[in-house]
Write an enzyme that holds these catalytic residues in place. Structure first.
Site, PDB file in Angstrom:
ATOM      1  N   GLY A  65       0.810  -1.221   0.000  1.00 26.70           N
ATOM      2  CA  GLY A  65       0.000   0.000   0.000  1.00 26.70           C
ATOM      3  C   GLY A  65       0.839   1.265   0.000  1.00 26.70           C
ATOM      4  N   SER A  66       2.057   1.195   0.526  1.00 30.60           N
ATOM      5  CA  SER A  66       2.956   2.361   0.485  1.00 30.60           C
ATOM      6  C   SER A  66       3.628   2.457  -0.871  1.00 30.60           C
ATOM      7  CB  SER A  66       4.021   2.247   1.587  1.00 30.60           C
ATOM      8  OG  SER A  66       3.424   2.347   2.850  1.00 30.60           O
TER       9      SER A  66
ATOM     10  N   SER B  78       6.980   4.280   3.906  1.00 30.18           N
ATOM     11  CA  SER B  78       6.459   3.124   4.639  1.00 30.18           C
ATOM     12  C   SER B  78       5.493   3.632   5.691  1.00 30.18           C
ATOM     13  CB  SER B  78       7.586   2.332   5.308  1.00 30.18           C
ATOM     14  OG  SER B  78       7.024   1.371   6.185  1.00 30.18           O
TER      15      SER B  78
ATOM     16  N   SER C 141       3.990   2.138   8.185  1.00 33.78           N
ATOM     17  CA  SER C 141       4.350   1.722   9.546  1.00 33.78           C
ATOM     18  C   SER C 141       5.747   2.189   9.921  1.00 33.78           C
ATOM     19  CB  SER C 141       4.301   0.191   9.655  1.00 33.78           C
ATOM     20  OG  SER C 141       5.286  -0.367   8.775  1.00 33.78           O
TER      21      SER C 141
ATOM     22  N   THR D  68       8.767  -1.647   7.551  1.00 34.13           N
ATOM     23  CA  THR D  68       8.793  -2.683   6.505  1.00 34.13           C
ATOM     24  C   THR D  68      10.237  -3.021   6.132  1.00 34.13           C
ATOM     25  OG1 THR D  68       6.615  -2.088   5.751  1.00 34.13           O
ATOM     26  CG2 THR D  68       8.027  -3.189   4.138  1.00 34.13           C
TER      27      THR D  68
ATOM     28  N   ARG E 136      -3.179   0.701   3.193  1.00 28.62           N
ATOM     29  CA  ARG E 136      -3.951   0.798   1.948  1.00 28.62           C
ATOM     30  C   ARG E 136      -5.132   1.755   2.075  1.00 28.62           C
ATOM     31  NH1 ARG E 136      -5.229  -3.511   4.792  1.00 28.62           N
ATOM     32  NH2 ARG E 136      -7.345  -4.352   4.898  1.00 28.62           N
TER      33      ARG E 136
ATOM     34  N   GLU F 240      -6.400  -7.607  -0.983  1.00 28.12           N
ATOM     35  CA  GLU F 240      -6.363  -7.372   0.465  1.00 28.12           C
ATOM     36  C   GLU F 240      -7.762  -7.175   1.065  1.00 28.12           C
ATOM     37  OE1 GLU F 240      -2.980  -5.099   2.221  1.00 28.12           O
ATOM     38  OE2 GLU F 240      -2.498  -4.626   0.155  1.00 28.12           O
TER      39      GLU F 240
ATOM     40  N   HIS G 289       0.824  -8.479 -26.808  1.00 27.42           N
ATOM     41  CA  HIS G 289       1.948  -9.184 -27.414  1.00 27.42           C
ATOM     42  C   HIS G 289       2.187 -10.525 -26.731  1.00 27.42           C
ATOM     43  CE1 HIS G 289       3.074  -5.721 -29.912  1.00 27.42           C
ATOM     44  NE2 HIS G 289       2.537  -5.046 -28.904  1.00 27.42           N
TER      45      HIS G 289
ATOM     46  N   LYS H  59       4.324 -11.255   8.519  1.00 25.10           N
ATOM     47  CA  LYS H  59       5.216 -10.244   9.097  1.00 25.10           C
ATOM     48  C   LYS H  59       5.704 -10.676  10.478  1.00 25.10           C
ATOM     49  CE  LYS H  59       3.815  -6.179   6.492  1.00 25.10           C
ATOM     50  NZ  LYS H  59       3.462  -4.774   6.472  1.00 25.10           N
TER      51      LYS H  59
HETATM   52  C1  F6R Z   1      -1.784  -3.129   4.494  1.00 26.15           C
HETATM   53  C2  F6R Z   1      -1.126  -2.883   3.216  1.00 26.15           C
HETATM   54  C3  F6R Z   1       0.183  -3.543   2.939  1.00 26.15           C
HETATM   55  C4  F6R Z   1       1.358  -2.695   3.459  1.00 26.15           C
HETATM   56  C5  F6R Z   1       2.716  -3.334   3.193  1.00 26.15           C
HETATM   57  C6  F6R Z   1       3.895  -2.455   3.594  1.00 26.15           C
HETATM   58  O1  F6R Z   1      -2.891  -2.261   4.642  1.00 26.15           O
HETATM   59  O2  F6R Z   1      -1.654  -2.163   2.400  1.00 26.15           O
HETATM   60  O3  F6R Z   1       0.273  -3.764   1.561  1.00 26.15           O
HETATM   61  O4  F6R Z   1       1.305  -1.432   2.850  1.00 26.15           O
HETATM   62  O5  F6R Z   1       2.795  -4.544   3.860  1.00 26.15           O
HETATM   63  O6  F6R Z   1       3.750  -1.954   4.874  1.00 26.15           O
HETATM   64  P1  F6R Z   1       3.984  -0.406   5.155  1.00 26.15           P
HETATM   65  O7  F6R Z   1       3.019   0.314   4.264  1.00 26.15           O
HETATM   66  O8  F6R Z   1       3.718  -0.203   6.585  1.00 26.15           O
HETATM   67  O9  F6R Z   1       5.413  -0.133   4.778  1.00 26.15           O
END
Ligand code: F6R
Length: 339
Positions: A45-46, A87, A89, A92, A139, A224, A240, A334
């Site tokens: 999502g990031s 990111s 969070s 990541t 997301r 998701e 193609h 994770k």
């Molecule tokens: C969860 C989501 C995931 C996170 C990914 C990376 O809502 O969208 O795809 O975005 O796991 O985590 P972050 O965004 O915290 O770096």
């Protein structure tokens, strides 16, 4: 988080964009004068924010912009480049790995995050950071992740007209919310109607290369939010190769659905290819459903597609009785990784 609450957060994207603009206007960033490339590191999502920004700004990018969605930083990333680490969070591991390599190579950096290790590093090493609000799922925080990224490019003089395009997008998204938001009854709600049609299928989503980030975002949101497998392909590259696989699907293979994201901005040749593929493969797949964006600017068109399709993904979850807010498997993975 209750599933209604999650859908309401997705529906509040226009307001989130406004809040993000406000945050950006208050953050001071000191960007290097001369850089030869911009790298954007981010996952899921990031990461999708980087994909969207690169495409939205494509006509004005004077230097290469590369996305990093892996542990390894490209060899070409040097102290003459800029790394933007995104990111939500801040924890990541792929993104943190790229940041660690950038530190060693003395690459100038700027972060977009709500906290975690990225925020700690920013504090310790005096790295500029756009601190975005906590408490969202990545997301569902697209406005907070994307707007700072666009703002960085505006500072680098590669995003002319950003304010006007964002203003157009906010107006169009608010209008769309009145048509397809959670308050609109399913039988009057085009996003809901589309969700009901594709909820038991494997959606195959195609768009021009320019709008591909919207197709990819939809695929990820279906994965998701609705726990549904989907595929996003890029026209005209898919003509193609994938076209052979599509044509081989048996007539009446209704477990697939075919969706085209279309725009009057698509080139005439791309439009022609879409028309031809529609006639070649449409019948096998129960017809092609076409989705058109709102607005004039590429930014508005992209965000209107993202918004409409985000709502579709949430309604697919609702129709299928799945909680869109729950991503238990990603969290399990994770947790295992952090052991
Ligand atoms: C969860 C989501 C995931 C996170 C990914 C990376 O809502 O969208 O795809 O975005 O796991 O985590 P972050 O965004 O915290 O770096």
């Amino acid at each position: 988080m209750k599933s209604n609450e999650f859908i309401n957060i997705l529906a509040a994207l226009p307001e989130q964009i406004e809040k993000a603009q406000d945050i950006c206007s208050r953050v001071k960033v000191d960007l290097p004068e001369k850089i030869n490339a911009v790298y954007i590191a981010g996952m899921g999502g990031s990461g999708v924010a980087g994909l969207l920004a690169k495409s939205i700004l494509s006509e004005n990018l004077k230097i290469p912009v590369e996305l990093i969605r892996d542990y390894a930083a490209p060899f070409a990333m040097t102290k003459n480049s800029l790394l933007v680490a995104v990111s939500y969070s801040g924890n990541t591991e792929e993104t943190l790995s790229v940041v660690a390599q950038a530190e060693k190579r003395r690459v100038p950096m700027v972060f977009i995050s709500s906290g975690g290790k990225l925020a700690e590093l920013a504090e310790a090493k005096k790295i500029d950071i756009f601190e975005i609000p906590k408490g969202y799922q990545p997301r569902a925080a697209l406005g907070f992740l994307l707007i700072p990224l666009l703002y960085i490019f505006e500072k680098l003089k590669m995003a002319p007209g950003l304010k006007e395009d964002l203003a157009e997008a906010v107006i169009e998204l608010k209008k769309l919310c009145g048509e397809i938001g959670p308050g609109v009854s399913p039988h009057q709600n085009e996003a809901h109607k589309l969700a009901a049609k594709i909820c038991k299928t494997f959606p195959l989503i195609y768009s021009s290369a320019a709008l591909y980030p919207a197709a990819y975002r939809f695929k990820c949101q279906l994965n998701e939010n609705a726990k549904l497998l989907a595929h996003a392909g890029e026209m005209t590259e898919s003509n193609h190769n994938e076209i052979e696989g599509l044509c081989a699907l048996k007539r009446g293979a209704h477990n697939h659905s075919l969706l085209y994201l279309r725009s009057e901005r698509d080139s005439e040749r791309t439009k022609k290819q879409m028309e031809i593929t529609k006639s070649l493969v449409g019948a096998q797949l129960g017809g092609v459903r076409e989705i058109f964006p709102r607005g004039k600017s590429l930014l508005c068109q992209m965000l209107s597609l993202v918004y409409f399709l985000d709502m579709v993904s949430a309604y697919v979850a609702e129709v299928n009785g799945t909680d869109p807010a729950e991503i238990g498997t990603i969290l399990k993975l994770k947790k295992e990784l952090s052991r």
